[in-house]
Design a protein around this motif. Structure first.
Motif, mmCIF file in Angstrom:
data_model
loop_
_atom_site.group_PDB
_atom_site.id
_atom_site.type_symbol
_atom_site.label_atom_id
_atom_site.label_comp_id
_atom_site.label_asym_id
_atom_site.label_seq_id
_atom_site.Cartn_x
_atom_site.Cartn_y
_atom_site.Cartn_z
ATOM 1 N N GLU A 27 32.993 59.698 18.557
ATOM 2 C CA GLU A 27 33.028 61.156 18.490
ATOM 3 C C GLU A 27 33.210 61.622 17.055
ATOM 4 N N SER A 28 32.483 62.653 16.679
ATOM 5 C CA SER A 28 32.660 63.256 15.364
ATOM 6 C C SER A 28 34.081 63.791 15.231
ATOM 7 N N PRO A 29 34.742 63.553 14.090
ATOM 8 C CA PRO A 29 36.080 64.127 13.904
ATOM 9 C C PRO A 29 36.050 65.614 13.569
ATOM 10 N N ASN A 30 34.853 66.166 13.384
ATOM 11 C CA ASN A 30 34.735 67.541 12.890
ATOM 12 C C ASN A 30 34.201 68.546 13.903
ATOM 13 N N LYS A 31 33.507 68.060 14.946
ATOM 14 C CA LYS A 31 32.895 68.981 15.906
ATOM 15 C C LYS A 31 32.626 68.242 17.208
ATOM 16 N N PRO A 32 32.415 68.981 18.324
ATOM 17 C CA PRO A 32 32.184 68.321 19.613
ATOM 18 C C PRO A 32 30.780 67.715 19.705
ATOM 19 N N ILE A 33 30.615 66.583 19.045
ATOM 20 C CA ILE A 33 29.381 65.798 19.077
ATOM 21 C C ILE A 33 29.777 64.341 19.263
ATOM 22 N N ILE A 34 29.075 63.644 20.158
ATOM 23 C CA ILE A 34 29.268 62.205 20.259
ATOM 24 C C ILE A 34 27.945 61.505 19.962
ATOM 25 N N TYR A 35 28.068 60.276 19.452
ATOM 26 C CA TYR A 35 26.912 59.448 19.103
ATOM 27 C C TYR A 35 27.037 58.136 19.874
ATOM 28 N N SER A 36 25.999 57.782 20.634
ATOM 29 C CA SER A 36 26.045 56.547 21.417
ATOM 30 C C SER A 36 25.135 55.501 20.806
ATOM 31 N N SER A 37 25.622 54.261 20.819
ATOM 32 C CA SER A 37 24.746 53.132 20.510
ATOM 33 C C SER A 37 24.026 52.753 21.785
ATOM 34 N N ASN A 38 22.709 52.552 21.689
ATOM 35 C CA ASN A 38 21.891 52.253 22.861
ATOM 36 C C ASN A 38 21.518 50.773 22.852
ATOM 37 N N GLU A 39 22.106 50.030 23.797
ATOM 38 C CA GLU A 39 21.969 48.572 23.793
ATOM 39 C C GLU A 39 20.519 48.139 23.930
ATOM 40 N N GLN A 40 19.835 48.621 24.954
ATOM 41 C CA GLN A 40 18.445 48.203 25.170
ATOM 42 C C GLN A 40 17.469 48.959 24.277
ATOM 43 N N GLY A 41 17.785 50.185 23.918
ATOM 44 C CA GLY A 41 16.878 50.985 23.104
ATOM 45 C C GLY A 41 16.927 50.666 21.626
ATOM 46 N N SER A 42 17.941 49.857 21.189
ATOM 47 C CA SER A 42 18.124 49.565 19.746
ATOM 48 C C SER A 42 18.049 50.858 18.937
ATOM 49 N N SER A 43 18.864 51.820 19.354
ATOM 50 C CA SER A 43 18.840 53.138 18.730
ATOM 51 C C SER A 43 20.208 53.778 18.837
ATOM 52 N N VAL A 44 20.342 54.939 18.194
ATOM 53 C CA VAL A 44 21.541 55.766 18.292
ATOM 54 C C VAL A 44 21.111 57.152 18.760
ATOM 55 N N SER A 45 21.828 57.702 19.736
ATOM 56 C CA SER A 45 21.555 59.052 20.227
ATOM 57 C C SER A 45 22.729 59.965 19.916
ATOM 58 N N ALA A 46 22.405 61.215 19.584
ATOM 59 C CA ALA A 46 23.419 62.223 19.277
ATOM 60 C C ALA A 46 23.432 63.270 20.384
ATOM 61 N N TYR A 47 24.636 63.639 20.830
ATOM 62 C CA TYR A 47 24.805 64.585 21.927
ATOM 63 C C TYR A 47 25.809 65.672 21.539
ATOM 64 N N ARG A 48 25.470 66.897 21.829
ATOM 65 C CA ARG A 48 26.428 67.988 21.728
ATOM 66 C C ARG A 48 27.031 68.256 23.108
ATOM 67 N N TYR A 49 28.206 68.842 23.104
ATOM 68 C CA TYR A 49 28.771 69.350 24.347
ATOM 69 C C TYR A 49 29.695 70.515 24.008
ATOM 70 N N LYS A 50 29.860 71.409 24.979
ATOM 71 C CA LYS A 50 30.761 72.537 24.805
ATOM 72 C C LYS A 50 32.103 72.236 25.456
ATOM 73 N N THR A 51 33.143 72.769 24.845
ATOM 74 C CA THR A 51 34.463 72.653 25.428
ATOM 75 C C THR A 51 34.763 73.913 26.232
ATOM 76 N N ALA A 52 35.787 73.848 27.062
ATOM 77 C CA ALA A 52 36.191 75.027 27.832
ATOM 78 C C ALA A 52 36.598 76.152 26.895
ATOM 79 N N GLU A 53 37.184 75.802 25.745
ATOM 80 C CA GLU A 53 37.583 76.806 24.769
ATOM 81 C C GLU A 53 36.363 77.547 24.236
#
Length: 356
Positions: free
Chosen positions: A188-214
């Protein structure tokens, strides 16, 4: 300044403790802690005074007290499990331990007692799917994401109650990539609600945003997840992908799979390991958009399954599963590029790297 490093040496049933000099990145062996099974995942309590270890071959979680001065480990208790856990993490309050089980295809929650040990009774078990590989609460301690590699090829999305420790499935369901990427771990980014996943089979990295309840309470009149009348991008704790980038150089055509992923503590650079290409992929993170830019690849030890970054953001250490060695690197704080320091013989099958 001297701090410490803990390594799970799975092939020898021990946790190795090293002193670590943050001025130059050098480590020196201090002692071994023998354990009853092959150690895998390690995690610290939020206060930093307790360590929890998943012992995979004996299907246990060991709770340790960390000596304030020497950083030696004293075993407090071992808790029996009915399957071996591949990842463990405490929630942000330190009251609960979350575990993911690759083979058993599930997640569990255990209460952490007043004595800081993992309690024997399981608070909650949720059957998910084969290859549940990672679990953690987000910065707000309200959402939990659980990546599953192929065949499930999904990130399960949960709401977390930090008072009871209970998970409930996000009412909008789970995230399934369009391609067989196989999300494995995330950071997870320490600065904003974004997570980055390592993709085992895809040999790639994906970036995801999400909103918080706040975020939503500022714009939707205070609607809550039990009243799911949001659009997909508005729902609290629901991931939406905005970038996927290859973890490999364009000219590589061999077999490869991705393993762990980490962001430096300042949120400027991201790293993910390749098993096959045997390298660390390096990225810069745009401070405004969160998008990744590839910086190249640092060759490293054979089958770099585990690695970590120290809290200063100056050093990155990689364990070579097949070589039994730990490769250490200096991070250039200006451009994120790694430079080699030293390689240490650490033992058979290093399976976790944890800085204190």
């Amino acid at each position: 300044m001297q701090t410490h490093l803990y390594l799970s040496i799975a092939g020898e049933n021990r946790i190795a403790i090293y002193t670590f000099d943050i001025s130059n990145g050098k480590i020196e062996f201090q002692e071994n802690v023998e354990v009853t099974g092959s150690p895998g995942p390690l995690t610290l309590s939020p206060c930093g005074n307790y360590l929890y270890a998943g012992l995979r071959s004996s299907k246990e979680i060991a709770s340790f007290k960390i000596d304030e001065k020497t950083k030696k480990l004293t075993l407090l208790q071992t808790t029996e499990l009915d399957a071996d856990t591949c990842y463990i993490a405490t929630d942000n309050t330190g009251k609960f331990l979350l575990s993911a089980y690759y083979g058993a295809g599930k997640v569990t929650i255990h209460k952490i007692g007043d004595d800081k040990t993992v309690q024997s009774d399981t608070l909650q078990t949720i059957e998910t799917a084969p290859h549940a590989h990672y679990i953690e609460t987000d910065a707000s301690n309200r959402y939990v994401f659980v990546p599953h590699t192929v065949p499930e090829n999904a990130i399960y999305q949960f709401l977390f109650d930090q008072d009871t420790g209970m998970l409930t499935e996000n009412p909008f369901g789970h995230y399934h990539p369009d391609e067989p990427l196989g999300p494995r771990h995330y950071s997870e980014s320490p600065n904003k609600p974004i997570i980055y996943s390592s993709n085992e089979q895809g040999s790639s990295v994906s970036a995801y945003r999400y909103k918080t309840a706040e975020d939503n309470s500022k714009s939707d009149g205070g609607k809550t997840p039990d009243k799911p009348n949001y659009t997909a991008h508005d729902a609290p704790g629901l991931l939406w992908e905005f970038q996927t980038i290859s973890n490999l150089p364009d000219d590589f055509d061999g077999d490869n799979s991705c393993a762990q992923i980490h962001i430096d503590p300042h949120g400027k650079f991201l790293y993910a390991t390749n098993r096959g290409h045997n390298s660390v992929a390096m990225y810069s993170i745009d401070e405004n958009t969160g998008e990744l830019t590839a910086l190249g690849h640092q060759p490293t030890e054979p089958v770099p399954r585990v690695f970590n970054i120290d809290e200063t953001g100056n050093f990155l250490f990689v364990g070579g599963r097949d070589s039994g060695k730990l490769a250490t690197y200096k991070i250039n704080r200006q451009n994120g590029i790694l430079s080699e320091l030293e390689v240490y013989e650490v033992g058979e099958t290093p399976m976790w790297v944890l800085f204190l």
